[in-house]
Each structure stands twice: as C-alpha cells, then as structure tokens.
Design an enzyme around this catalytic site. Structure first.
Site, PDB file in Angstrom:
ATOM      1  N   ARG A   1      -4.329 -24.698   6.497  1.00 32.62           N
ATOM      2  CA  ARG A   1      -5.068 -23.379   6.634  1.00 32.62           C
ATOM      3  C   ARG A   1      -4.508 -22.543   7.423  1.00 32.62           C
ATOM      4  O   ARG A   1      -4.098 -22.798   8.606  1.00 32.62           O
ATOM      5  CB  ARG A   1      -6.701 -23.916   7.150  1.00 32.62           C
ATOM      6  CG  ARG A   1      -7.400 -24.710   6.171  1.00 32.62           C
ATOM      7  CD  ARG A   1      -8.584 -25.179   6.882  1.00 32.62           C
ATOM      8  NE  ARG A   1      -9.464 -24.191   7.198  1.00 32.62           N
ATOM      9  CZ  ARG A   1     -10.358 -24.541   7.782  1.00 32.62           C
ATOM     10  NH1 ARG A   1     -10.592 -25.617   8.448  1.00 32.62           N
ATOM     11  NH2 ARG A   1     -11.040 -23.356   8.359  1.00 32.62           N
TER      12      ARG A   1
ATOM     13  N   SER B   1     -17.578  24.743  -6.229  1.00 31.63           N
ATOM     14  CA  SER B   1     -16.873  24.878  -4.996  1.00 31.63           C
ATOM     15  C   SER B   1     -17.899  25.823  -3.842  1.00 31.63           C
ATOM     16  O   SER B   1     -18.766  26.290  -4.190  1.00 31.63           O
ATOM     17  CB  SER B   1     -15.742  26.005  -5.144  1.00 31.63           C
ATOM     18  OG  SER B   1     -15.455  26.747  -4.076  1.00 31.63           O
TER      19      SER B   1
END
Length: 455
Positions: free
Chosen positions: A321, A282
C-alpha cells in the site's frame, strides 16, 4: 450533529462541471460511498455467520451521510491522514448509542483503503451514469447533423488554410466517429474499474481467518461490483485507464470546440453555437456572440491532460500500500470527471442547437477565386499530359491568378497548353465544388451505418 456539506457550488463550479456530476463527487457523496461500503460489509459478514444480522442492521442504519458532521470529519482527516479513520470512529460512536454490541464489529477486518477505494468505485459508477445522457444526446445530435448536411458543401481547411471542398456532413461525421470511439473506450474502462477493493491491512484478509474470500464474495454481491482475483491496493491501472479514457473524451470535445470556434469567427461565420439571453455576450461590446461552450471545452482540454499525467505519475506505489501516490488520486480523478462533465454538457448543448449557414459556406468557397479547385484541374490534366507537367501548368496559372486578381478558371482558359486539353465545358465542371467531393457522402453513410440501432 447534522451534516454540513462543504461542497456547495463555487462561483465557477456550474461553468466547468455539470450539476449531476457535482452531486456525484460532492463531499456528501464521497462520505456516502464509504458508508455504503461499511453497511454492505456488515451485511456480508453477517450473511456468512460472523455475527448476527441484527448487528449488521444496526450498523447499516447508522450509515447515512446526513448523520455525520463533514466539517468535523474534515478537521479530523487533517490529523488522521485519511477520511476513513475519523469516519469509522464517528460511525462506531453512532452505532454504540443504539446497539453497543454491534459497535464492536464496525469495519470488521477491513482497512481504510478498502472503504475509500470502494467508495470511489461507487462514485465512479455514478459519474459514468451521470454523463451517459449527454453522450446519448451528443451522438444523436451529431448523427442528425451528419445526415442533414451530407451534401452541404463547404471548404476543407488544412494547416488553417483553404484546401479543397468537403461537406459539413463529413465534418460532423468525423466528430461523431471520434465520440463513439471514445464512448466505447470509456464504457470498457468503466466496466474494468467496477471492482471491489477489499484486502484488509496488507491485502491478505488475515483478520477474517479462513472466511476472507467468503466475505469478499458476499460484499461484492451486496454492492453489485465485480470481485477481482485479489485486492489491488498498490495497483492503480484500472483507475488510470479510466482517467485516460476521460482524457480522450475531453480531447475529442476539445477538437470539436476548436473546429466550431474557428467556424464562428466573424470572417468565416459558417456555424454558430445557439444564441440566447445572456449567452456569449460581452461586458463592453453589444454585438459580440462569443463561443462559450467551446471555451469551456477548450479549457477542459487544457486542464485534464496534466491531471491524467498526475495519476500516471502516481502509479509506482510502494509495496502493498502506497504513500503519497494513493493520496494524490483523491482529488485528481474527481476533478477529471467534473471537467469532463462540464465540457460534455456544454458541447452537447452547442451541437444540439447549432446554427449552420450553408449559404455562407458556399460564399467562402469562392473567396480564393477558384484556387481551391486547382487540384481538381491538375488531376484532370494529369490524365492527359502526366502529373508533373499538369502540376507545373496549374501552379503557374495559380501564380498568375494571384498576381492579376483574376479567377483561376479564366487564367486557365487563356492558356493554350490547357485549352488544348480541357474544353470550356470541362473547365466549368471542374470548378463546380460539388463535383469534387470524392467519397465524402459515402464516408458519412459508413459512419452512420455503424451506430447501434437503438440510438
């Protein structure tokens, strides 16, 4: 101009993706995948006699990513709409400098989607290979945990509350079985996705006349890919199936991470990720030991499902497509691979170096002063007086134990209705957690028995 690669790691890149996967899905690798398609296409077409082998070799020599300027390709892609168009243009120019006649047959009979999709398939193959070592390490580490702790008693927790005793080996075996199932799904989906994309403008290979299938077969052989029954430009199910399998892997890793992070809580303190200099600290609290691997896996488990949903949403592609749906895949599937690799790598490291505090597990079983053995007592009484009456007696005793702050065994021993059925020795055995583990050890053995011998 020499290649410039825009895929250098970002500040957060190494946290959320493995180095190996970042390399597989770098800009340079994406480019090389398309170039590998172009080189193989030229060789395949020359092998069936469409043009001389010398022309194919001229094309293949130019199919090196380091010969291309990615920054220029990126700018041109923004204008062209896909990267294959400027790629083919640059490739043709490179070939023309050395062999003008070969330049005339670059990308012969193919379309942009053929190069992009097949290049992606080649990256997928590399991506699956990149995660396999971590999958092997993870399953081996989980198997070792399951075997070592097959008899290590801990409290089982349901709905985040203490329930009945289990073993840590059973928990590890559950993780292992889930990872193995996901690994099998991923392997199958990977095999299904390892197919050539080659259909030309609209999936007919009309530009190649009657040689289309010959070229396709030769191309698949060149790239060591399966030749599908027909091109799959508008049908994306194989890729989505693979993405879903990766999503399941990430979800499984997230389940492990959730369990482990809860076990690491200060008030629980039963298992811990490996510690190390600079790991899990921390910025303000020197005492902290944060679950970093779990954080990465849980972040991936949060981020990947919407990405899989994106690919599902992109499936209804128009006609032969698609417009937009296909384009939506380009960054999405690589992102899933990257996040999966990071979660897998971090959890593999965590499990391989896991610290298990068996003594603390024993202490936590006693936190409720015997209440977690209530079911064991109920079942023993039920054999004598029936399940409903037994349940009522033990439930009442639990309430008294809570109100008095007493041990449930002592409360039961003072109850004439219970004492008339269970002797002090029987109560002692019923309150021994190791006596109420059911098939836990057998389940562990069954999971371990299903692992392939080579593992």
């Amino acid at each position: 101009m020499p290649m410039t690669d825009s895929s250098t790691p970002t500040l957060l890149g190494p946290l959320f993706a493995s180095d190996a996967m970042a390399a597989v899905f770098s800009d340079a690798a994406r480019l090389q995948g398309m170039l590998d398609f172009e080189a193989a296409l030229a060789r395949a077409e020359s092998s069936v006699g469409l043009f001389p082998a010398a022309a194919a070799e001229s094309i293949a020599r130019a199919c090196r990513a380091d010969l291309f300027d990615i920054a220029t390709l990126a700018r041109d892609t923004a204008q062209a709409g896909n990267p294959a168009i400027p790629l083919v243009k640059q490739l043709t120019a490179l070939v023309a400098r050395q062999d003008p006649s070969a330049a005339r047959v670059v990308h012969w009979g193919a379309t942009s989607q053929d190069a992009i999709d097949t290049g992606l398939v080649l990256q997928i193959r590399g991506g699956l290979a990149a995660i396999e070592p971590d999958l092997q390490r993870l399953t081996a580490a989980l198997a070792a945990l399951a075997e070592t702790h097959a008899k290590t008693v801990m409290i089982g927790r349901t709905l985040l509350q203490q329930a009945v005793p289990v073993t840590f080996g059973l928990k590890a075996a559950g993780w292992l079985a889930a990872v193995e199932r996901t690994r099998a799904r991923l392997a199958e989906a990977g095999r299904a996705a390892s197919v050539l994309q080659f259909g030309g403008a609209a999936g007919t290979l009309a530009a190649l006349g009657d040689r289309g299938l010959d070229v396709a077969a030769a191309l698949a052989k060149e790239l060591d890919l399966v030749l599908p029954a027909l091109p799959w430009h508008g049908h994306r199910d194989r890729l989505v199936d693979l993405a879903a399998a990766l999503g399941l892997l990430v979800g499984t890793l997230g389940k492990m991470a959730r369990d482990l992070s809860l076990l690491m809580q200060t008030e629980v303190a039963e298992a811990f990720e490996p510690a190390g200099q600079g790991r899990g600290g921390s910025s303000t609290m020197p005492h902290k030991r944060n679950p970093i691997a779990c954080a990465v896996a849980l972040a991936a488990a949060t981020r990947v499902p919407p990405l899989v949903a994106t690919l599902l949403a992109a499936m209804p592609q128009e006609q032969e497509r698609g417009l937009g749906g296909w384009h939506a895949e380009w960054e999405t599937l690589p992102a899933i691979f990257l996040l999966a690799s990071g979660a897998l790598h971090h959890m593999t490291e965590a499990i391989a170096g896991l610290t298990v505090d068996a003594a603390r597990m024993g202490e936590n079983i006693g936190a409720t002063r015997g209440l977690v053995m209530a079911e064991a007592v109920t079942m023993a009484l039920a054999d004598r007086i029936g399940r409903l009456e037994a349940h009522h007696l033990v439930e009442s005793a639990c309430r008294r134990a809570l109100a008095e702050g007493a041990h449930l065994r002592d409360v039961l021993a003072r109850d004439p209705a219970v004492a008339g059925q269970l002797t002090p020795g029987m109560l002692d055995r019923l309150f021994a957690p190791e006596s109420y583990l059911g098939m836990a050890e057998r389940f562990v053995q069954r999971v371990l028995a299903t692992r392939p011998p080579q593992q």
